[in-house]
Design a protein around this motif. Sequence first.
Motif, PDB file in Angstrom:
ATOM      1  N   LEU A 166      14.772   5.407   3.063  1.00  9.06           N
ATOM      2  CA  LEU A 166      16.263   5.497   2.818  1.00  9.06           C
ATOM      3  C   LEU A 166      16.819   4.921   1.297  1.00  9.06           C
ATOM      4  CD1 LEU A 166      17.737   4.318   6.394  1.00  9.06           C
ATOM      5  CD2 LEU A 166      17.858   6.382   4.713  1.00  9.06           C
ATOM      6  N   TRP A 167      15.864   3.606   1.022  1.00  4.47           N
ATOM      7  CA  TRP A 167      16.224   2.539   0.177  1.00  4.47           C
ATOM      8  C   TRP A 167      15.685   3.904  -0.931  1.00  4.47           C
ATOM      9  CZ3 TRP A 167      12.274  -1.257  -2.110  1.00  4.47           C
ATOM     10  CH2 TRP A 167      13.012  -1.507  -3.442  1.00  4.47           C
ATOM     11  N   ARG A 168      14.873   4.779  -0.821  1.00  7.78           N
ATOM     12  CA  ARG A 168      14.545   5.486  -2.243  1.00  7.78           C
ATOM     13  C   ARG A 168      15.447   7.109  -2.705  1.00  7.78           C
ATOM     14  NH1 ARG A 168       7.963   6.602   0.573  1.00  7.78           N
ATOM     15  NH2 ARG A 168       7.204   4.937  -0.552  1.00  7.78           N
ATOM     16  N   THR A 169      15.794   6.641  -1.365  1.00  8.46           N
ATOM     17  CA  THR A 169      17.337   7.683  -1.914  1.00  8.46           C
ATOM     18  C   THR A 169      18.779   7.206  -2.281  1.00  8.46           C
ATOM     19  OG1 THR A 169      18.637   7.600   0.257  1.00  8.46           O
ATOM     20  CG2 THR A 169      16.805   9.003   0.259  1.00  8.46           C
ATOM     21  N   THR A 170      18.530   5.961  -3.187  1.00  6.80           N
ATOM     22  CA  THR A 170      19.352   5.897  -3.039  1.00  6.80           C
ATOM     23  C   THR A 170      18.862   4.868  -5.253  1.00  6.80           C
ATOM     24  OG1 THR A 170      18.854   3.138  -3.080  1.00  6.80           O
ATOM     25  CG2 THR A 170      19.925   4.600  -1.618  1.00  6.80           C
ATOM     26  N   VAL A 230       0.930  -1.602  -0.017  1.00  6.68           N
ATOM     27  CA  VAL A 230       0.021  -0.233  -0.299  1.00  6.68           C
ATOM     28  C   VAL A 230       0.894   1.247   0.326  1.00  6.68           C
ATOM     29  CG1 VAL A 230      -2.084   1.651   1.441  1.00  6.68           C
ATOM     30  CG2 VAL A 230      -2.416  -1.246   0.805  1.00  6.68           C
ATOM     31  N   ILE A 231       1.973   1.251   0.985  1.00  6.34           N
ATOM     32  CA  ILE A 231       2.537   2.669   1.527  1.00  6.34           C
ATOM     33  C   ILE A 231       3.839   2.440   0.483  1.00  6.34           C
ATOM     34  CG2 ILE A 231       1.758   2.250   3.492  1.00  6.34           C
ATOM     35  CD1 ILE A 231       4.299   2.430   3.987  1.00  6.34           C
ATOM     36  N   PHE A 232       3.886   1.384  -0.659  1.00  9.35           N
ATOM     37  CA  PHE A 232       5.779   1.210  -1.403  1.00  9.35           C
ATOM     38  C   PHE A 232       5.442   2.606  -1.868  1.00  9.35           C
ATOM     39  CE2 PHE A 232       7.935  -0.136  -4.422  1.00  9.35           C
ATOM     40  CZ  PHE A 232       9.079  -1.224  -3.620  1.00  9.35           C
ATOM     41  N   PHE A 233       4.638   3.252  -3.110  1.00  8.01           N
ATOM     42  CA  PHE A 233       4.470   4.253  -3.824  1.00  8.01           C
ATOM     43  C   PHE A 233       4.385   5.703  -3.735  1.00  8.01           C
ATOM     44  CE2 PHE A 233       5.343   1.208  -6.536  1.00  8.01           C
ATOM     45  CZ  PHE A 233       7.413   1.522  -7.535  1.00  8.01           C
ATOM     46  N   LEU A 234       4.270   5.637  -2.318  1.00 10.91           N
ATOM     47  CA  LEU A 234       3.571   7.054  -1.589  1.00 10.91           C
ATOM     48  C   LEU A 234       4.332   7.432  -0.894  1.00 10.91           C
ATOM     49  CD1 LEU A 234      -0.106   5.325   0.576  1.00 10.91           C
ATOM     50  CD2 LEU A 234       0.459   6.212  -1.742  1.00 10.91           C
TER      51      LEU A 234
END
Length: 211
Positions: A174-178, A48-52
């Motif tokens: 944190l993962w989204r910044t990579t 649900v929150i993966f792309f929010l």
Amino acid sequence: MPALAHGVAGGDAQFLETAQGVQFWPYLYLGAKHMFTGYDHLLFLLGVIFFLYRLRDVAIYVTMFSIGHSVTLLLGVLGGLRLDAHIVDAIIGFSVIYKAFDNLGGFRRLFGHSPDQKAAVLVFGLIHGFGLATKLQDLSLSPEGLVPNMIAFNIGVEVGQLAALAFILTALQLWRTTPSFTRQAALINVLIMAAGVALVEMQLVGYWSGA
């Protein structure tokens, strides 16, 4: 499947069956433990929150899930509404598949648009609530203090959910910044979908075998 599927097992189940009267804090703790260790619930919430990316959106979707989860948990245990545990858990597994498939753009490719996700999260929240209710219904809970105990349990579920979400959101941020996030996001959702398929298969085997 035994109550283990939703974090009510062993000593926890024994406590719930022997507890008498109002046990607010123990029930709150067990509710939090259920959600924090409920892999099926957490997989769905991860989808649900993966792309929010906005906390406001996360709050809206999580609130929709919480409303659904709370209604059927209390309705099932206090209202006595019973459903087959294997079928409910199979639908919970399907909810994991559904959300991962949507994250992969499957609905848009097949139908040209994605279903209303807020409505879907609410509906699946209702099913997830029944998932726990069916496990508690298998236990001999004392009617003395049952209403405040279940309210405490439900509060605990929400506390556990918030704690788990804080961890998941921190890891996602944190993962989204990579650079690896864009490359690996699709693979992770495929793995989430595969986990959902495994959950559905496990429950259907249990249903047809009568286990």
